[in-house]
Design a protein around this motif. Sequence first.
Motif, PDB file in Angstrom:
ATOM      1  N   ASP A   1     -17.093  62.864  -1.260  1.00 48.33           N
ATOM      2  CA  ASP A   1     -18.009  62.372  -2.281  1.00 48.33           C
ATOM      3  C   ASP A   1     -18.402  63.505  -3.217  1.00 48.33           C
ATOM      4  OD1 ASP A   1     -20.031  61.124  -3.692  1.00 48.33           O
ATOM      5  OD2 ASP A   1     -21.371  60.860  -1.981  1.00 48.33           O
TER       6      ASP A   1
ATOM      7  N   MET B   1     -29.651  59.861   1.267  1.00 47.58           N
ATOM      8  CA  MET B   1     -30.001  61.258   1.003  1.00 47.58           C
ATOM      9  C   MET B   1     -31.518  61.327   1.026  1.00 47.58           C
ATOM     10  SD  MET B   1     -27.170  61.951  -1.951  1.00 47.58           S
ATOM     11  CE  MET B   1     -26.947  60.190  -2.250  1.00 47.58           C
TER      12      MET B   1
ATOM     13  N   HIS C   1     -20.306  52.217  -2.947  1.00 47.52           N
ATOM     14  CA  HIS C   1     -21.082  53.367  -2.462  1.00 47.52           C
ATOM     15  C   HIS C   1     -22.477  53.316  -3.080  1.00 47.52           C
ATOM     16  CE1 HIS C   1     -21.253  57.435  -0.736  1.00 47.52           C
ATOM     17  NE2 HIS C   1     -21.955  57.775  -1.804  1.00 47.52           N
TER      18      HIS C   1
ATOM     19  N   HIS D   1     -25.311  55.546   1.436  1.00 46.40           N
ATOM     20  CA  HIS D   1     -25.403  56.999   1.634  1.00 46.40           C
ATOM     21  C   HIS D   1     -26.865  57.413   1.486  1.00 46.40           C
ATOM     22  CE1 HIS D   1     -24.118  61.217  -0.104  1.00 46.40           C
ATOM     23  NE2 HIS D   1     -24.718  61.307   1.072  1.00 46.40           N
TER      24      HIS D   1
ATOM     25  N   ASP E   1     -25.960  55.110  -3.349  1.00 45.62           N
ATOM     26  CA  ASP E   1     -26.617  56.406  -3.182  1.00 45.62           C
ATOM     27  C   ASP E   1     -28.125  56.250  -3.201  1.00 45.62           C
ATOM     28  OD1 ASP E   1     -24.521  58.410  -3.025  1.00 45.62           O
ATOM     29  OD2 ASP E   1     -23.992  57.836  -5.078  1.00 45.62           O
TER      30      ASP E   1
HETATM   31 ZN    ZN Z   1     -22.915  59.533  -2.372  1.00 42.86          ZN
END
Ligand code: ZN
Length: 214
Positions: A170, A67, A32, A65, A34
């Motif tokens: 998450d 953001m 994962h 992911h 981020d």
């Molecule tokens: Zn995440």
Amino acid sequence: MIKISPSILSADFSNLGHDVERVEKGGAEYLHIDVMDGVFVPNISLGASVQKSIRKQSNMVFDTHLMIINPIRYIDDFAKAGSDIITIHLESCDNVEETLDKIHSLGIKAGLSIKPKTPIEAIKPYIGKFDMLLIMSVEPGFGGQSFIPESLDKIKEARTLLGDLDIEVDGGINADNINTIVKAGANILVAGSAVFGNDNLTEAIATLRKNGEK
Ligand code: ZN
Ligand code: DX5
């Protein structure tokens, strides 16, 4: 069968390649990644160039992911840097459908994520346009926060709505709460501190899996 996706946000960035190797050897299927822009969330993490450099040494599923505000601007970069799944936030742009289509046009799976305060109802217009729902169980921005208990009802609601689709959760997942989260309907579990906070990453991943599947 569940999948464990260790979040590199909690890795040792001065030894990132080594940490990625340790979780891969430790049995994690997903990694994962981020990505935070300091605008959509208050923190800044890493960009596509970092992902590209770790891609060379890993065969894990790269679970990116994003953001970031207006993520369509960076889909090409992360595709080139080896993402297998790119997840965008419903709250981050006005062109959600176009962004999911863009991800698919590059042969990559598309994930849609919602923050804790966004209801499941909000994803309904996009059903059929994404391959994975990512339910945030903490406010995005930082690792090491506590799981928000109200997330469990959202996971159940999403499971009823989405049938067999992948549901990733998450934030704040650990060996004690993972079973409840899986029972609610999650099948891909992100874990940052619950993996990298241990000396033995193989043991940490195995414990999460064992508790999740029991
Ligand atoms: Zn995440
Ligand atoms: C939070 C990130 C998470 C975080 C998870 O904004 O999206 O992936 O790294 O970390 P833990 O498992 O420590 O809550």
